[in-house]
Design a protein around this motif. Structure first.
Motif, PDB file in Angstrom:
ATOM      1  N   THR A   1       0.829  -1.201   0.000  1.00 51.74           N
ATOM      2  CA  THR A   1       0.000   0.000   0.000  1.00 51.74           C
ATOM      3  C   THR A   1       0.867   1.257   0.000  1.00 51.74           C
ATOM      4  OG1 THR A   1      -0.185  -0.085   2.399  1.00 51.74           O
ATOM      5  CG2 THR A   1      -1.945  -1.124   1.119  1.00 51.74           C
ATOM      6  N   VAL A   2       2.178   1.096   0.134  1.00 52.85           N
ATOM      7  CA  VAL A   2       3.133   2.190  -0.007  1.00 52.85           C
ATOM      8  C   VAL A   2       4.229   1.726  -0.952  1.00 52.85           C
ATOM      9  CG1 VAL A   2       4.800   3.684   1.159  1.00 52.85           C
ATOM     10  CG2 VAL A   2       2.670   3.071   2.315  1.00 52.85           C
ATOM     11  N   TRP A   3       4.515   2.522  -1.960  1.00 56.21           N
ATOM     12  CA  TRP A   3       5.527   2.189  -2.963  1.00 56.21           C
ATOM     13  C   TRP A   3       6.586   3.288  -3.022  1.00 56.21           C
ATOM     14  CZ3 TRP A   3       5.192  -2.188  -6.113  1.00 56.21           C
ATOM     15  CH2 TRP A   3       3.973  -2.866  -6.100  1.00 56.21           C
ATOM     16  N   VAL A   4       7.844   2.905  -3.143  1.00 52.78           N
ATOM     17  CA  VAL A   4       8.896   3.846  -3.501  1.00 52.78           C
ATOM     18  C   VAL A   4       8.759   4.046  -5.003  1.00 52.78           C
ATOM     19  CG1 VAL A   4      11.391   4.173  -3.683  1.00 52.78           C
ATOM     20  CG2 VAL A   4      10.425   3.035  -1.676  1.00 52.78           C
ATOM     21  N   THR A   5       8.721   5.282  -5.474  1.00 49.29           N
ATOM     22  CA  THR A   5       8.596   5.538  -6.911  1.00 49.29           C
ATOM     23  C   THR A   5       9.851   6.238  -7.405  1.00 49.29           C
ATOM     24  OG1 THR A   5       7.437   7.628  -6.561  1.00 49.29           O
ATOM     25  CG2 THR A   5       6.071   5.655  -6.834  1.00 49.29           C
ATOM     26  N   LEU A   6      10.438   5.689  -8.458  1.00 49.76           N
ATOM     27  CA  LEU A   6      11.706   6.187  -8.982  1.00 49.76           C
ATOM     28  C   LEU A   6      11.634   6.374 -10.482  1.00 49.76           C
ATOM     29  CD1 LEU A   6      14.053   3.636  -7.176  1.00 49.76           C
ATOM     30  CD2 LEU A   6      13.498   5.951  -6.419  1.00 49.76           C
ATOM     31  N   GLN A   7      12.462   7.264 -10.971  1.00 47.02           N
ATOM     32  CA  GLN A   7      12.710   7.376 -12.399  1.00 47.02           C
ATOM     33  C   GLN A   7      14.193   7.145 -12.611  1.00 47.02           C
ATOM     34  OE1 GLN A   7      11.092  11.135 -13.721  1.00 47.02           O
ATOM     35  NE2 GLN A   7       9.051  10.263 -13.816  1.00 47.02           N
ATOM     36  N   ALA A   8      14.540   6.601 -13.761  1.00 43.53           N
ATOM     37  CA  ALA A   8      15.926   6.234 -14.019  1.00 43.53           C
ATOM     38  C   ALA A   8      16.350   6.634 -15.416  1.00 43.53           C
ATOM     39  CB  ALA A   8      16.100   4.724 -13.850  1.00 43.53           C
ATOM     40  N   HIS A   9      17.620   7.012 -15.536  1.00 36.38           N
ATOM     41  CA  HIS A   9      18.187   7.271 -16.857  1.00 36.38           C
ATOM     42  C   HIS A   9      18.315   5.957 -17.635  1.00 36.38           C
ATOM     43  CE1 HIS A   9      18.945  11.475 -16.135  1.00 36.38           C
ATOM     44  NE2 HIS A   9      19.582  11.195 -15.010  1.00 36.38           N
TER      45      HIS A   9
ATOM     46  N   MET B   1       8.087   1.070  -7.684  1.00 45.53           N
ATOM     47  CA  MET B   1       7.589   1.332  -9.032  1.00 45.53           C
ATOM     48  C   MET B   1       8.618   2.231  -9.683  1.00 45.53           C
ATOM     49  SD  MET B   1       3.552   2.109  -8.693  1.00 45.53           S
ATOM     50  CE  MET B   1       2.432   0.983  -7.909  1.00 45.53           C
ATOM     51  N   LEU B   2       8.991   1.922 -10.913  1.00 45.94           N
ATOM     52  CA  LEU B   2       9.955   2.778 -11.586  1.00 45.94           C
ATOM     53  C   LEU B   2       9.721   2.791 -13.076  1.00 45.94           C
ATOM     54  CD1 LEU B   2      12.646   1.328 -13.161  1.00 45.94           C
ATOM     55  CD2 LEU B   2      13.017   0.575 -10.853  1.00 45.94           C
TER      56      LEU B   2
ATOM     57  N   GLY C   1      15.774   8.138  -1.425  1.00 42.82           N
ATOM     58  CA  GLY C   1      16.314   7.299  -0.375  1.00 42.82           C
ATOM     59  C   GLY C   1      15.213   6.407   0.159  1.00 42.82           C
ATOM     60  N   ALA C   2      15.566   5.198   0.586  1.00 41.83           N
ATOM     61  CA  ALA C   2      14.566   4.267   1.102  1.00 41.83           C
ATOM     62  C   ALA C   2      15.189   3.402   2.191  1.00 41.83           C
ATOM     63  CB  ALA C   2      14.028   3.375  -0.015  1.00 41.83           C
ATOM     64  N   TYR C   3      14.354   2.923   3.093  1.00 45.64           N
ATOM     65  CA  TYR C   3      14.771   1.976   4.126  1.00 45.64           C
ATOM     66  C   TYR C   3      14.034   0.677   3.872  1.00 45.64           C
ATOM     67  CZ  TYR C   3      16.231   0.151   8.653  1.00 45.64           C
ATOM     68  OH  TYR C   3      16.813  -0.611   9.640  1.00 45.64           O
ATOM     69  N   VAL C   4      14.775  -0.432   3.805  1.00 45.37           N
ATOM     70  CA  VAL C   4      14.199  -1.745   3.545  1.00 45.37           C
ATOM     71  C   VAL C   4      14.455  -2.621   4.760  1.00 45.37           C
ATOM     72  CG1 VAL C   4      14.232  -3.762   2.024  1.00 45.37           C
ATOM     73  CG2 VAL C   4      14.667  -1.478   1.079  1.00 45.37           C
TER      74      VAL C   4
ATOM     75  N   ASN D   1      20.637   6.787  -5.962  1.00 45.35           N
ATOM     76  CA  ASN D   1      19.691   6.674  -4.854  1.00 45.35           C
ATOM     77  C   ASN D   1      20.353   5.952  -3.680  1.00 45.35           C
ATOM     78  OD1 ASN D   1      17.282   7.655  -6.357  1.00 45.35           O
ATOM     79  ND2 ASN D   1      17.694   5.829  -7.567  1.00 45.35           N
ATOM     80  N   LEU D   2      19.966   6.329  -2.467  1.00 46.76           N
ATOM     81  CA  LEU D   2      20.507   5.688  -1.268  1.00 46.76           C
ATOM     82  C   LEU D   2      19.503   4.682  -0.715  1.00 46.76           C
ATOM     83  CD1 LEU D   2      22.099   8.753   0.530  1.00 46.76           C
ATOM     84  CD2 LEU D   2      23.250   6.970  -0.799  1.00 46.76           C
TER      85      LEU D   2
END
Length: 131
Positions: free
Chosen positions: A7-15, A56-57, A74-77, A118-119
């Motif tokens: 129900t919570v996603w880290v969202t990223l964009q990448a080159h 999601m990326l 940045g994200a904590y897993v 990204n960290l």
């Protein structure tokens, strides 16, 4: 028991989203569950196998409404095995920013920088207990 989708996603964009997806799968152990858009990667989903979190990326698209600069997240897993996770990322020559150590708040964790910048913190801290 059926596991719910995050129900919570880290969202990223990448080159280079294809490289980043491969990195997250091989180095961190995420599981790729969806990828749309071919080489452009308009949308991909990766799940953390130990819990209910996900990423999601997609490709960086300057000017798009949901555009963010790659490499600024940045994200904590949470992992039940920070030592094993650390061994895995070290064996894959990951960019370790902060080596595995015990914290003053009782966690065991480390920090890695992915190829986009990204960290990522991995550790066994699950947050403060709620009443």
């Amino acid at each position: 028991m059926t596991q719910q989708n995050p129900t919570v996603w880290v969202t990223l964009q990448a080159h280079d989203p294809l490289e980043l997806i491969d990195y997250y799968v091989d180095t961190f152990g995420f599981v790729l569950t969806a990828r749309h858009g071919g080489d452009t990667v308009k949308h991909a989903e990766l799940l953390w196998p130990e819990g209910s979190g996900g990423i999601m990326l997609g490709a960086h698209q300057p000017g798009a409404g949901w555009c963010r600069e790659p490499g600024t997240a940045g994200a904590y897993v949470v992992t039940a095995d920070p030592d094993g996770c650390y061994e895995r990322v070290v064996s894959r020559k990951a960019d370790i920013v902060r080596p595995l150590a015990d914290t003053d708040y009782g966690a065991r964790e480390f920090t890695v920088r992915d190829p986009e910048g990204n960290l990522w913190n991995f550790g066994d801290y699950t947050g403060e207990q709620r009443d």
